[in-house]
Design an enzyme around this catalytic site. Structure first.
Site, PDB file in Angstrom:
ATOM      1  N   ASP A   9       0.489  -1.226   0.400  1.00  0.00           N
ATOM      2  CA  ASP A   9       0.084  -0.423   0.137  1.00  0.00           C
ATOM      3  C   ASP A   9       0.850   1.083   0.215  1.00  0.00           C
ATOM      4  OD1 ASP A   9      -2.574   1.460   0.458  1.00  0.00           O
ATOM      5  OD2 ASP A   9      -1.447   1.777   2.443  1.00  0.00           O
ATOM      6  N   LEU A  10       0.519   2.357  -0.600  1.00  0.00           N
ATOM      7  CA  LEU A  10       1.287   3.625  -0.454  1.00  0.00           C
ATOM      8  C   LEU A  10       1.410   4.640   1.016  1.00  0.00           C
ATOM      9  CD1 LEU A  10       2.690   4.953  -1.981  1.00  0.00           C
ATOM     10  CD2 LEU A  10       1.205   6.349  -3.316  1.00  0.00           C
ATOM     11  N   ASP A  11      -0.233   5.221   0.961  1.00  0.00           N
ATOM     12  CA  ASP A  11       0.160   5.960   1.980  1.00  0.00           C
ATOM     13  C   ASP A  11       0.072   4.991   3.713  1.00  0.00           C
ATOM     14  OD1 ASP A  11      -0.813   8.282   0.244  1.00  0.00           O
ATOM     15  OD2 ASP A  11      -2.759   7.523  -0.302  1.00  0.00           O
ATOM     16  N   THR A  17       1.142  10.494   4.633  1.00  0.00           N
ATOM     17  CA  THR A  17       0.234  11.257   3.437  1.00  0.00           C
ATOM     18  C   THR A  17      -0.362  11.261   4.593  1.00  0.00           C
ATOM     19  OG1 THR A  17       0.216   9.534   1.805  1.00  0.00           O
ATOM     20  CG2 THR A  17       0.897  11.181   1.602  1.00  0.00           C
ATOM     21  N   LYS A  45      -8.130   6.216   6.490  1.00  0.00           N
ATOM     22  CA  LYS A  45      -7.060   5.729   6.366  1.00  0.00           C
ATOM     23  C   LYS A  45      -7.723   4.495   4.829  1.00  0.00           C
ATOM     24  CE  LYS A  45      -4.145   6.341   9.496  1.00  0.00           C
ATOM     25  NZ  LYS A  45      -3.348   5.946  10.574  1.00  0.00           N
ATOM     26  N   GLY A  46      -7.122   5.038   4.081  1.00  0.00           N
ATOM     27  CA  GLY A  46      -7.753   3.638   3.066  1.00  0.00           C
ATOM     28  C   GLY A  46      -9.483   3.527   2.405  1.00  0.00           C
ATOM     29  N   ARG A  49     -11.369   8.510  -2.272  1.00  0.00           N
ATOM     30  CA  ARG A  49     -11.679  10.045  -1.578  1.00  0.00           C
ATOM     31  C   ARG A  49     -13.720  10.277  -1.279  1.00  0.00           C
ATOM     32  NH1 ARG A  49     -10.266  13.159  -6.410  1.00  0.00           N
ATOM     33  NH2 ARG A  49      -8.292  12.369  -6.270  1.00  0.00           N
ATOM     34  N   SER A 114      -3.012   0.476  -4.320  1.00  0.00           N
ATOM     35  CA  SER A 114      -3.225   1.789  -3.558  1.00  0.00           C
ATOM     36  C   SER A 114      -4.497   2.540  -3.595  1.00  0.00           C
ATOM     37  CB  SER A 114      -2.176   2.720  -3.805  1.00  0.00           C
ATOM     38  OG  SER A 114      -2.812   4.201  -3.067  1.00  0.00           O
ATOM     39  N   ALA A 115      -5.601   2.443  -3.057  1.00  0.00           N
ATOM     40  CA  ALA A 115      -6.533   3.577  -3.437  1.00  0.00           C
ATOM     41  C   ALA A 115      -6.161   5.133  -4.070  1.00  0.00           C
ATOM     42  CB  ALA A 115      -7.972   3.503  -2.486  1.00  0.00           C
ATOM     43  N   ASN A 118      -4.281   9.462  -6.862  1.00  0.00           N
ATOM     44  CA  ASN A 118      -2.082  10.773  -6.814  1.00  0.00           C
ATOM     45  C   ASN A 118      -1.326   9.915  -6.495  1.00  0.00           C
ATOM     46  OD1 ASN A 118      -4.152  13.445  -6.703  1.00  0.00           O
ATOM     47  ND2 ASN A 118      -4.430  12.884  -4.885  1.00  0.00           N
ATOM     48  N   LYS A 145     -10.951  -0.256  -1.333  1.00  0.00           N
ATOM     49  CA  LYS A 145     -10.973  -1.676  -0.179  1.00  0.00           C
ATOM     50  C   LYS A 145     -11.774  -1.183   0.285  1.00  0.00           C
ATOM     51  CE  LYS A 145      -6.111  -0.809  -1.148  1.00  0.00           C
ATOM     52  NZ  LYS A 145      -4.439   0.408  -0.572  1.00  0.00           N
ATOM     53  N   GLU A 169       0.559  -3.269   4.694  1.00  0.00           N
ATOM     54  CA  GLU A 169      -1.474  -2.508   4.758  1.00  0.00           C
ATOM     55  C   GLU A 169      -1.366  -2.196   6.207  1.00  0.00           C
ATOM     56  OE1 GLU A 169      -3.887  -0.870   3.650  1.00  0.00           O
ATOM     57  OE2 GLU A 169      -3.796  -1.337   1.995  1.00  0.00           O
ATOM     58  N   ASP A 170      -1.447  -0.669   6.705  1.00  0.00           N
ATOM     59  CA  ASP A 170      -1.738   0.136   7.773  1.00  0.00           C
ATOM     60  C   ASP A 170      -2.670   0.616   8.004  1.00  0.00           C
ATOM     61  OD1 ASP A 170      -2.001   2.339   5.455  1.00  0.00           O
ATOM     62  OD2 ASP A 170      -1.735   3.217   6.901  1.00  0.00           O
TER      63      ASP A 170
HETATM   64  C1  BG6 Z   1      -5.822   5.883   0.708  1.00  0.00           C
HETATM   65  C2  BG6 Z   1      -5.836   6.926   1.293  1.00  0.00           C
HETATM   66  O1  BG6 Z   1      -4.618   4.966   0.268  1.00  0.00           O
HETATM   67  O2  BG6 Z   1      -6.065   6.778  -0.168  1.00  0.00           O
HETATM   68  C3  BG6 Z   1      -7.232   7.766   2.128  1.00  0.00           C
HETATM   69  O3  BG6 Z   1      -5.560   6.024   2.731  1.00  0.00           O
HETATM   70  C4  BG6 Z   1      -7.565   8.134   0.307  1.00  0.00           C
HETATM   71  O4  BG6 Z   1      -6.972   8.207   2.948  1.00  0.00           O
HETATM   72  C5  BG6 Z   1      -7.213   7.360  -0.526  1.00  0.00           C
HETATM   73  O5  BG6 Z   1      -8.970   8.818   0.643  1.00  0.00           O
HETATM   74  C6  BG6 Z   1      -7.745   8.260  -1.982  1.00  0.00           C
HETATM   75  O6  BG6 Z   1      -6.588   8.514  -2.134  1.00  0.00           O
HETATM   76  P1  BG6 Z   1      -6.381  10.182  -3.185  1.00  0.00           P
HETATM   77  O7  BG6 Z   1      -5.351  10.564  -3.506  1.00  0.00           O
HETATM   78  O8  BG6 Z   1      -7.422   9.789  -4.420  1.00  0.00           O
HETATM   79  O9  BG6 Z   1      -7.399  10.676  -2.959  1.00  0.00           O
HETATM   80 MG    MG Z   2      -2.384   2.891   3.952  1.00  0.00          MG
END
Ligand code: BG6
Ligand code: MG
Length: 221
Positions: A9-11, A17, A45-46, A49, A114-115, A118, A145, A169-170
Site C-alpha cells: 500500500d502507498l499511503d 501522507t 485511512k484506506g 476520496r 493503493s486506492a 494521486n 478496499k 497495509e496500514d
Molecule cells: C488511500 C488513503 O491510500 O487513498 C485515503 O489512505 C485516501 O485516505 C485514498 O482517501 C484516496 O486517495 P486520493 O489521493 O485519490 O484522494
Molecule cells: Mg494506507
C-alpha cells in the site's frame, strides 16, 4: 507455496501522507463548519476520496446533493495536491528502501496496491516511480478496499498468483482487502487495530527477508 511477490500500500506504508489528507480535509470541514478531529481522520485511512467525504458528512450530520459532493471532493483534492507537490525523497518512511532493495536482490516481484488516484504524482515526487514492477492504483480500479480488486489487479500485472503474494497495509479496510484476495497480510501499525492481519510490525524498518520467511511459515501452520 512460497511468497515471491510483495504488494505495498502507498499511503501510511511507503510515505506518511495521512497528515496531508488530514490538513486538506480539515480545511474543507472548517469551511463547512464541521468539527473534524485527527481521531476522525483515522476512519478515512484506506478509504476512497468520495467515501471519505461521505464519512465526514455523516460526522457533521449533513446531506449534500451529488454535484456538491463532487465539487467538495475536487476542492479537497486540489488542496491535497498543493501539499504533495512539495514532497521530497526524505518523506519515504524508514526501512522502506533497504527492504525493497533486499527483495529485488532476491528476485521478488514488487508492486503498489493503493486506492489513491494521486499515486503517480507521489511516487514521482519522492523519486521512486521506477522502483516497482507494477502500480495498481485508484485510477485503474472501480471497487474500493475491502474489495480485493486493487491487490488482485496488482498480482495480475506482475504475473504472480494471489497465494504467492504478501500485502503490506496500514488500514483495516486494506488488511481485509488483502485477506479477501487470498494473500498473506502484514499490518503496518498497531496489532490492537490491525487485528485481522497475519502479523503486525510498526514499520518497514522492522522487516527483512528472513523475517518474512518466518512469518510466512507461521501463517501456514
Ligand atoms: C488511500 C488513503 O491510500 O487513498 C485515503 O489512505 C485516501 O485516505 C485514498 O482517501 C484516496 O486517495 P486520493 O489521493 O485519490 O484522494
Ligand atoms: Mg494506507
Amino acid at each position: 507455496m512460497q511468497i515471491t511477490a510483495c504488494i505495498f500500500d502507498l499511503d501510511g506504508v511507503i510515505v506518511d501522507t495521512a497528515r496531508y489528507h488530514f490538513l486538506a480535509w480539515k480545511r474543507l470541514t472548517d469551511q463547512l463548519g464541521i468539527l473534524f478531529t485527527e481521531e476522525d481522520n483515522e476512519r478515512l485511512k484506506g478509504v476512497s476520496r468520495m467515501a471519505s467525504l461521505e464519512i465526514i458528512l455523516e460526522i457533521g450530520n449533513r446531506r449534500l446533493d451529488e454535484n456538491r459532493k463532487q465539487e467538495y471532493a475536487t476542492l479537497k483534492n486540489n488542496w491535497y495536491i498543493e501539499y504533495i507537490k512539495k514532497m521530497t525523497p526524505d518523506e519515504i518512511l524508514p526501512g522502506c528502501l533497504p527492504f525493497i532493495k533486499e527483495l529485488r536482490n532476491a528476485n521478488f516481484r514488487i508492486a503498489i496496491g493503493s486506492a489513491s488516484k494521486n499515486t503517480p504524482m507521489i511516487l514521482e515526487r519522492v523519486g521512486i516511480q521506477g522502483l516497482f514492477d507494477a502500480v495498481a492504483d485508484g485510477n485503474i480500479i472501480s471497487k474500493a478496499k475491502p474489495d480485493p480488486e486493487v491487490f488482485l489487479k496488482a498480482a495480475e500485472m506482475i504475473g504472480v498468483k494471489p497465494g504467492n503474494c504478501v500485502v503490506f497495509e496500514d488500514a483495516v479496510a486494506g488488511v481485509q482487502a488483502a485477506l479477501n484476495a487470498g494473500m498473506l497480510c502484514i499490518g503496518i501499525g498497531s496489532p490492537k487495530i490491525l487485528t485481522e492481519a497475519h502479523f503486525v510490525v510498526s514499520g518497514l524498518s522492522e522487516m527483512n527477508l528472513a523475517k518474512l520467511r518466518i512469518i510466512e511459515n507461521d501463517a501456514r501452520l
